[in-house]
Enzyme design. Structure first.
Site, short mmCIF file in Angstrom:
data_model
loop_
_atom_site.label_atom_id
_atom_site.label_comp_id
_atom_site.label_asym_id
_atom_site.label_seq_id
_atom_site.Cartn_x
_atom_site.Cartn_y
_atom_site.Cartn_z
N HIS A 67 10.18 59.95 52.63
CA HIS A 67 10.16 61.08 53.59
C HIS A 67 11.15 60.87 54.75
O HIS A 67 11.43 61.79 55.50
CB HIS A 67 8.75 61.30 54.13
CG HIS A 67 8.22 60.15 54.92
ND1 HIS A 67 7.95 58.93 54.34
CD2 HIS A 67 7.94 60.03 56.23
CE1 HIS A 67 7.52 58.10 55.27
NE2 HIS A 67 7.50 58.74 56.42
N CYS A 150 3.15 92.11 44.10
CA CYS A 150 1.77 92.58 44.19
C CYS A 150 1.71 94.10 44.24
O CYS A 150 0.67 94.67 44.57
CB CYS A 150 1.13 91.97 45.43
SG CYS A 150 2.15 92.21 46.90
N LYS A 328 57.60 91.73 61.84
CA LYS A 328 56.40 92.54 62.09
C LYS A 328 55.60 91.96 63.26
O LYS A 328 55.07 92.70 64.08
CB LYS A 328 55.57 92.57 60.81
CG LYS A 328 54.88 93.89 60.59
CD LYS A 328 54.39 94.07 59.16
CE LYS A 328 55.44 94.72 58.29
NZ LYS A 328 54.99 94.94 56.91
#
Ligand code: CTP
Length: 385
Positions: A67, A150, A328
């Site tokens: 863990h 459900c 540009k």
């Protein structure tokens, strides 16, 4: 690529976690799965072991530090589906199985994707716990509305695979664009000739939508103004649809004050018919279509740029691509221009150049547009943030 610890808890949506593991691996991540005790009644851990290519865990199996070590190994901990039971335990700091104990010891990004019946989800206790989690910085990937298993209608369906995957990518990225607001235009505008026919172009919107996703991953608030697109919309991003160049101009002008950065990726129709016929034009005679020039949105933005960062795109023939794009950039008063050769339109892979006002040119080559978008954003981040 990241290390993803996937926690699955007992909800019928658990079957979607199998697909999730596959997709995470396809995106290049390493995945380890930890199951809550009851979830193994739905799907055995063996399925997750086969799909992830790693051991999956329900309990400690003789390793007393599991863990601690599993969360320590991971970059991201995603719990999907997260049952209301697991959600509430994580919110209250209860560690009564491997999954919830991993959540207790985990220090990094925690993502929780709840799934369940709408009444359970709306239950004040669950809502309070959700609030607690959010206040603590946990990312809650809200469930979706719709018909539930459900038979009830409402919010409770596990977030879509696309959203879950997108949040994992989000959690894995640094956030250099935090507090920055990015306005992006995407896709093709349409100019109607009559009620059913229009002038447009081949843009799919894939690169633009990918840029929107990546800017969000890197912490920006993103708004998208999209024309016509065939690519899938980016999740978790505010998006408005427009049709014509004039509509796009109007919407951009409404939002421009909000933005710190404007990215004009849209393939804007330069011309529109002088008149749009109200019905459907009948055949049987020679027709001449008179076109008038549309406003250049980016050029207008460049004139009142202020401190905003302006990013434009240039689609040009391969020959002289850089020079034409630089021209540009100067003419439209941009900070960055992304130059794409004509061949890139409609193609899956990408080849282009990111050109900065200062003269720096970054070549970008990528196997797909999402990867290309990330390279473009990274180049802009490096140079201008
Ligand atoms: N753009 C715009 N408004 C237009 C046309 C283009 O804002 N009416 C923006 C595009 O979103 C893109 C950039 O200008 O970011 C360049 O567009 P492109 O079509 O490559 O070039 P043009 O400026 O139209 O010039 P040219 O006709 O030379 O190709």
């Amino acid at each position: 690529m990241g290390k993803v610890l996937l926690g699955v808890s007992s909800s019928i949506a658990i079957y979607k976690a199998c697909e999730l593991v596959r997709e995470l691996r396809k995106s290049g991540h390493e995945v380890r799965v930890v199951l809550s005790l009851f979830s193994e009644r739905f799907i055995s851990k063996l399925t997750f072991e086969a799909l992830s290519g790693n051991r999956a865990y329900v309990d400690w199996e003789g390793d007393p530090l599991l863990h601690i070590n599993l969360p320590r190994w991971s970059d991201v901990f995603l719990i999907a589906p997260c049952s209301m039971n697991t959600l509430s335990k994580v919110a209250l700091g209860i560690g009564d199985n491997l999954l919830t104990t991993c959540a207790l010891s985990h220090k990094g990004h925690l993502l929780i994707a709840p799934a369940g019946n709408v009444e359970m989800y709306k239950n004040p206790a669950v809502q309070e716990n959700l609030k607690r989690l959010k206040e603590r910085g946990v990312i809650v990937i809200e469930p979706e509305e719709g018909k539930l298993l459900c038979e009830e209608e409402g919010q409770g369906r596990l977030a879509s695979l696309e959203r879950l995957l997108d949040w994992v990518e989000y959690a894995l990225r640094p956030k250099p664009w935090k507090d920055k607001r990015v306005l992006l235009t995407v896709g093709a505008t349409k100019e109607f000739i009559d009620r059913v026919r229009f002038i447009s172009n081949l843009s799919s919107g894939l690169l633009g939508f990918s840029l929107a996703r990546v800017f969000r991953w890197y912490g920006a608030q993103v708004r998208v103004v999209a024309g016509f697109t065939t690519a899938e919309e980016p999740p978790e991003v505010e998006l408005t649809r427009v049709v014509s160049t004039q509509d796009m101009r109007e919407r951009v002008r409404e939002l421009v004050d909000w933005a710190d950065v404007v990215v004009m990726n849209a393939a804007v129709a330069d011309y529109r018919p002088l008149e749009t016929y109200a019905g459907k034009i009948k055949k049987g005679r020679r027709l001449t279509l008179e076109l008038v020039e549309n406003p250049d949105i980016l050029l207008e933005l460049g004139r009142e740029k202020g401190n905003k960062l302006l990013v434009g795109f240039a689609l040009e023939e391969e020959e002289g691509l850089t020079e034409k794009a630089k021209e540009k950039l100067i003419r439209k008063n941009l900070d960055v221009v992304v130059a794409n050769p004509l061949q890139s339109m409609g193609s899956g892979s990408y080849r282009g150049k990111v050109i900065f006002r200062e003269g720096r040119v970054v070549d970008v080559e990528a196997e797909n547009k999402l990867r290309a978008a990330e390279c473009i954003v990274q180049a802009i981040t490096e140079q201008l943030l």
